[in-house]
Design a protein around this motif. Structure first.
Motif, mmCIF file in Angstrom:
data_model
loop_
_atom_site.group_PDB
_atom_site.id
_atom_site.type_symbol
_atom_site.label_atom_id
_atom_site.label_comp_id
_atom_site.label_asym_id
_atom_site.label_seq_id
_atom_site.Cartn_x
_atom_site.Cartn_y
_atom_site.Cartn_z
ATOM 1 N N SER A 283 0.850 -1.186 0.000
ATOM 2 C CA SER A 283 0.000 0.000 0.000
ATOM 3 C C SER A 283 0.889 1.241 0.000
ATOM 4 O O SER A 283 2.085 1.177 0.328
ATOM 5 C CB SER A 283 -0.901 0.016 1.235
ATOM 6 O OG SER A 283 -0.133 0.255 2.403
ATOM 7 N N GLN A 284 0.313 2.374 -0.337
ATOM 8 C CA GLN A 284 1.072 3.616 -0.372
ATOM 9 C C GLN A 284 1.628 3.946 1.020
ATOM 10 O O GLN A 284 2.773 4.394 1.155
ATOM 11 C CB GLN A 284 0.176 4.753 -0.865
ATOM 12 C CG GLN A 284 0.896 6.069 -1.120
ATOM 13 C CD GLN A 284 -0.017 7.095 -1.756
ATOM 14 O OE1 GLN A 284 -1.142 6.790 -2.157
ATOM 15 N NE2 GLN A 284 0.460 8.315 -1.855
ATOM 16 N N GLU A 285 0.824 3.704 2.058
ATOM 17 C CA GLU A 285 1.258 4.000 3.423
ATOM 18 C C GLU A 285 2.387 3.073 3.861
ATOM 19 O O GLU A 285 3.361 3.497 4.496
ATOM 20 C CB GLU A 285 0.073 3.884 4.394
ATOM 21 C CG GLU A 285 0.400 4.357 5.801
ATOM 22 C CD GLU A 285 -0.797 4.294 6.724
ATOM 23 O OE1 GLU A 285 -0.665 4.695 7.894
ATOM 24 O OE2 GLU A 285 -1.873 3.828 6.285
ATOM 25 N N THR A 286 2.262 1.786 3.526
ATOM 26 C CA THR A 286 3.323 0.835 3.871
ATOM 27 C C THR A 286 4.620 1.213 3.176
ATOM 28 O O THR A 286 5.693 1.185 3.792
ATOM 29 C CB THR A 286 2.924 -0.590 3.463
ATOM 30 O OG1 THR A 286 1.740 -0.971 4.175
ATOM 31 C CG2 THR A 286 4.037 -1.575 3.777
ATOM 32 N N GLN A 289 6.279 4.216 4.910
ATOM 33 C CA GLN A 289 6.954 3.869 6.160
ATOM 34 C C GLN A 289 8.203 3.039 5.894
ATOM 35 O O GLN A 289 9.229 3.204 6.568
ATOM 36 C CB GLN A 289 5.993 3.138 7.095
ATOM 37 C CG GLN A 289 4.885 4.041 7.634
ATOM 38 C CD GLN A 289 4.100 3.389 8.767
ATOM 39 O OE1 GLN A 289 4.527 2.404 9.352
ATOM 40 N NE2 GLN A 289 2.944 3.953 9.074
ATOM 41 N N ARG A 290 8.154 2.154 4.921
ATOM 42 C CA ARG A 290 9.333 1.370 4.554
ATOM 43 C C ARG A 290 10.457 2.277 4.086
ATOM 44 O O ARG A 290 11.615 2.115 4.480
ATOM 45 C CB ARG A 290 8.943 0.371 3.455
ATOM 46 C CG ARG A 290 10.011 -0.680 3.060
ATOM 47 C CD ARG A 290 10.979 -0.193 2.000
ATOM 48 N NE ARG A 290 10.354 0.458 0.874
ATOM 49 C CZ ARG A 290 9.827 -0.169 -0.184
ATOM 50 N NH1 ARG A 290 9.845 -1.475 -0.279
ATOM 51 N NH2 ARG A 290 9.293 0.542 -1.179
ATOM 52 N N ASP A 291 10.111 3.255 3.237
ATOM 53 C CA ASP A 291 11.125 4.177 2.726
ATOM 54 C C ASP A 291 11.743 4.994 3.851
ATOM 55 O O ASP A 291 12.949 5.266 3.850
ATOM 56 C CB ASP A 291 10.510 5.109 1.681
ATOM 57 C CG ASP A 291 10.166 4.388 0.385
ATOM 58 O OD1 ASP A 291 10.565 3.214 0.236
ATOM 59 O OD2 ASP A 291 9.488 4.998 -0.465
ATOM 60 N N ASP A 292 10.925 5.392 4.828
ATOM 61 C CA ASP A 292 11.454 6.140 5.968
ATOM 62 C C ASP A 292 12.412 5.287 6.793
ATOM 63 O O ASP A 292 13.470 5.766 7.230
ATOM 64 C CB ASP A 292 10.303 6.635 6.851
ATOM 65 C CG ASP A 292 10.784 7.454 8.027
ATOM 66 O OD1 ASP A 292 11.389 8.522 7.793
ATOM 67 O OD2 ASP A 292 10.590 7.035 9.178
ATOM 68 N N LEU A 293 12.081 4.026 6.996
ATOM 69 C CA LEU A 293 12.975 3.127 7.733
ATOM 70 C C LEU A 293 14.279 2.902 6.961
ATOM 71 O O LEU A 293 15.350 2.800 7.562
ATOM 72 C CB LEU A 293 12.278 1.789 7.996
ATOM 73 C CG LEU A 293 11.180 1.818 9.056
ATOM 74 C CD1 LEU A 293 10.368 0.528 9.041
ATOM 75 C CD2 LEU A 293 11.778 2.042 10.447
ATOM 76 N N GLU A 294 14.196 2.839 5.646
ATOM 77 C CA GLU A 294 15.416 2.698 4.848
ATOM 78 C C GLU A 294 16.305 3.929 4.996
ATOM 79 O O GLU A 294 17.538 3.821 5.041
ATOM 80 C CB GLU A 294 15.054 2.477 3.377
ATOM 81 C CG GLU A 294 14.515 1.089 3.094
ATOM 82 C CD GLU A 294 14.227 0.875 1.619
ATOM 83 O OE1 GLU A 294 14.283 1.871 0.843
ATOM 84 O OE2 GLU A 294 13.953 -0.273 1.237
#
Length: 335
Positions: A283-286, A289-294
């Motif tokens: 999803s766009q939200e997932t 958040q994944r990109d932020d953790l990266e």
């Protein structure tokens, strides 16, 4: 020599986190959301018939990649039966697109450019558009934005358009590189090509396409025995400076800026026009958040040499576990 047992333990946990992430990613991922992404393709005034053919062929490659990636394409400058004022048409289209609240916006310029020592412009049918004009038009944009400026003398567009959350690519490093650049053709071929997938994750990111196209440009000049008259740059950290392709090995930067600032590349590696099947399930939200953790992971890795080893691996493990849980349960609601 460090602490091998501690390092092995930390990396074992990290490996387990990755395996867990992949497992839940494949098994429990939800269907692709209706995220609306848009490619705005701007075809400039060709001047000569040979350039008209080149620009049409390059534009076709971008449109094919966008279609494969499920990205809506809007084109300016292709229909010569329209009134020759593509500047007004482009500004109107951009006003519509930046009013949308979300979804990536890709803006690609294929054509010629000029520089008079003060201002760089992209040649359109009718009045040209300057870097300053485009910067003003895009200032209200809140969507994730990628601008790929493939024209000659395009270097000044990079500092003019640079801002947080944006990826800016120019075919030249200055306005004085005003010979016709080959970069645009190689970039069009790389963006949807599996051969440009440097990290072998089943998809080609904007960074990977930039690196592949830059390599092919350098090879062209070498094969022809010519001095390179174009040097592409990439900016995605908002500092307006840009990073050349020879600062990377694979998708990892191997050099550091003199002032210690982060090198560009991470955000560009997260923008993908043709997403893999597994990436499409996020999803766009997932994905956000994944990109932020990266980004957190990348910042942590950059600080490794200045950190206590135990603290580094503790924080590394925490980030990897968060990524695994994100794939397992979906995005985490923020308070």
């Amino acid at each position: 020599m460090g602490n091998p047992p501690l390092e092995r333990i930390a990396m074992r946990h990290a490996t387990r986190a990755i395996i867990a992430a992949l497992f839940f990613f494949c098994v429990f991922a939800q269907a692709q959301t209706n995220e609306q992404r848009t490619l705005v393709l701007v075809i400039g005034a060709p001047g000569e018939p040979e350039y008209a053919e080149k620009f049409a062929a390059w534009g076709k490659l971008w449109k094919e990649a966008a279609l494969q990636g499920g990205v809506q394409t809007r084109v300016v400058g292709e229909d010569t039966s329209e009134s020759p004022d593509d500047r007004e048409r482009l500004l109107k289209l951009l006003a519509e697109e930046i009013s949308r609240p979300a979804g990536e916006l890709w803006l690609v310029f294929i054509g010629h450019g000029t520089f008079d020592g003060r201002s760089a412009k992209f040649n359109l049918r009718g009045p040209d558009i300057s870097a300053e004009d485009l910067a003003a038009a895009l200032k209200p944009a809140r969507r994730p934005l990628a601008v790929v400026q493939c024209a000659s003398a395009s270097g000044p567009f990079l500092p003019a358009l640079s801002a947080p959350g944006r990826v800016i690519i120019t075919a030249t490093r200055s306005g004085y590189e005003d010979n016709f650049p080959r970069f645009g053709g190689y970039m069009a071929g790389a963006i949807g090509s599996a051969s440009a997938d440097l990290d072998k994750d089943g998809q080609t990111s904007l960074l990977e396409a930039f690196l592949m196209a830059s390599h092919q440009v350098a090879q062209y000049y070498k094969d022809q025995g010519l001095l390179m008259t174009e040097h592409a740059l990439l900016d995605d950290n908002g500092d307006g400076l840009g990073t050349p392709p020879d600062w990377f090995r694979g998708v990892r930067p191997t050099k550091r800026a003199a002032d210690g600032k982060a090198v560009d590349g991470l955000r560009a590696n997260q923008m993908i026009l043709v997403r893999s099947k597994s990436e499409q399930t996020l999803s766009q939200e997932t994905r956000a958040q994944r990109d932020d953790l990266e980004r957190q992971f990348n910042a942590l890795r950059d600080r490794k040499s200045k950190m206590d080893e135990n603290d580094y691996y503790k924080q590394l493990e925490a980030v990897m576990i968060q990524i695994a849980r994100l794939y397992e349960t979906g995005p985490v609601s923020k308070p």
